[in-house]
Enzyme design. Structure first.
Site, PDB file in Angstrom:
ATOM      1  N   ILE A 138      86.716  10.894  61.665  1.00 45.61           N
ATOM      2  CA  ILE A 138      86.143  10.432  62.873  1.00 45.61           C
ATOM      3  C   ILE A 138      87.388   9.775  63.631  1.00 45.61           C
ATOM      4  CG2 ILE A 138      84.806   8.360  64.174  1.00 45.61           C
ATOM      5  CD1 ILE A 138      83.227   8.603  61.548  1.00 45.61           C
ATOM      6  N   SER A 139      88.264   9.214  63.110  1.00 47.44           N
ATOM      7  CA  SER A 139      89.533   8.736  63.661  1.00 47.44           C
ATOM      8  C   SER A 139      89.236   8.033  64.758  1.00 47.44           C
ATOM      9  CB  SER A 139      90.456  10.029  63.715  1.00 47.44           C
ATOM     10  OG  SER A 139      91.578   9.605  63.858  1.00 47.44           O
TER      11      SER A 139
END
Ligand SMILES: Nc1ncnc2c1ncn2[C@@H]1O[C@H](COP(=O)(O)OS(=O)(=O)O)[C@@H](OP(=O)(O)O)[C@H]1O
Ligand SMILES: Nc1ncnc2c1ncn2[C@@H]1O[C@H](COP(=O)(O)OP(=O)(O)O)[C@@H](O)[C@H]1O
Length: 158
Positions: free
Chosen positions: A65-66
Site C-alpha cells: 500500500i505504501s
C-alpha cells in the site's frame, strides 16, 4: 496484477519477483503493525530486500500500500532513482469496498480494524507516478499489458 506481470515477464525470458506486503507481514515483517512508524519500517525493509534482488539481476514488483509519500521517497532513495518506478493503483475506494474479497473494509467500517487505509488512515496520492491504473476501468489483461508497455519504454530509455 503483480503476479500476472511476473508470469508475463517469465514468458519473455525475464526473471522477476513479487514482494507482496500482505505475505511479507506473515514472516519478515511479522513484528510490525500499521502505525505510521511501523509502515515506514515495513517499507524500508522491503526496499532493502528489493535492492538486493535488483543487484542479483531481478526485476521486483513491490505490491505494498505504501500510503505515505515520504516512505515512497525513502524507497526510491534505497533502490536508486534510475531503478525505481512508482505505479499508482488509483482504483476508487467505493470499487475496492464493493469487492472486499477478505471482508477487511467491512471490519474496518465497524471499527474492528483500526488505522485502516482509506477508512481510518490516510492515503497520500502520488504526485508524479510513472503510471496510474484504475482497475475499476481496466481488466487485468488491459492493466498488465499497459504496464508492460511502460516497463519496455523505461527499459529502452535506460
Ligand atoms: N490497518 C490496516 N491498513 C491497511 N492494510 C491492512 C491493515 N490491517 C491489515 N491490513 C492488510 O495488510 C496489507 C497491507 O500491508 P502493506 O505492507 O502493503 O501496508 S503498508 O505498505 O505498510 O502500508 C493489506 O493486504 P492486501 O489485502 O493484500 O492489500 C491488508 O489486507
Ligand atoms: N486489474 C483488475 N481488474 C479487475 N479486478 C481486479 C484487478 N486487480 C485486482 N482485482 C480484484 O480486486 C480484488 C483485490 O485484488 P488483490 O490482488 O487481492 O489486491 P490486494 O492484494 O492489493 O489487496 C480482487 O477481488 C481482485 O479480483
Amino acid at each position: 496484477m503483480a503476479y500476472e506481470l511476473e508470469h508475463r515477464l517469465h514468458d519473455l525470458g525475464l526473471v522477476s519477483f513479487v514482494l507482496d506486503g500482505d505475505n511479507l507481514r506473515h514472516k519478515l515483517n511479522s513484528d510490525l503493525g500499521f502505525s505510521p512508524c511501523d509502515r515506514t519500517e515495513n517499507i524500508r525493509r522491503v526496499a532493502e530486500v528489493a535492492s538486493l534482488m535488483n543487484d542479483a539481476g531481478l526485476i521486483v514488483f513491490a505490491a505494498l500500500i505504501s500510503p505515505y509519500r515520504a516512505d515512497r521517497e525513502m524507497a526510491r532513495t534505497i533502490i536508486g532513482p534510475s531503478r525505481f518506478l512508482e505505479v499508482h493503483v488509483c482504483t476508487p475506494l467505493h470499487v475496492c469496498e464493493g469487492r472486499d474479497p477478505k471482508g477487511l473494509y467491512d471490519r474496518a467500517r465497524t471499527g474492528l480494524i483500526p488505522q485502516f487505509t482509506g477508512i481510518s488512515a490516510p492515503y497520500e496520492t502520488p504526485l508524479n507516478p510513472v503510471f496510474s491504473i484504475d482497475t475499476g476501468r481496466l481488466s487485468l489483461e488491459e492493466a498488465v499489458t499497459q504496464m508492460l508497455d511502460v516497463l519496455q519504454l523505461k527499459a529502452g530509455a535506460a
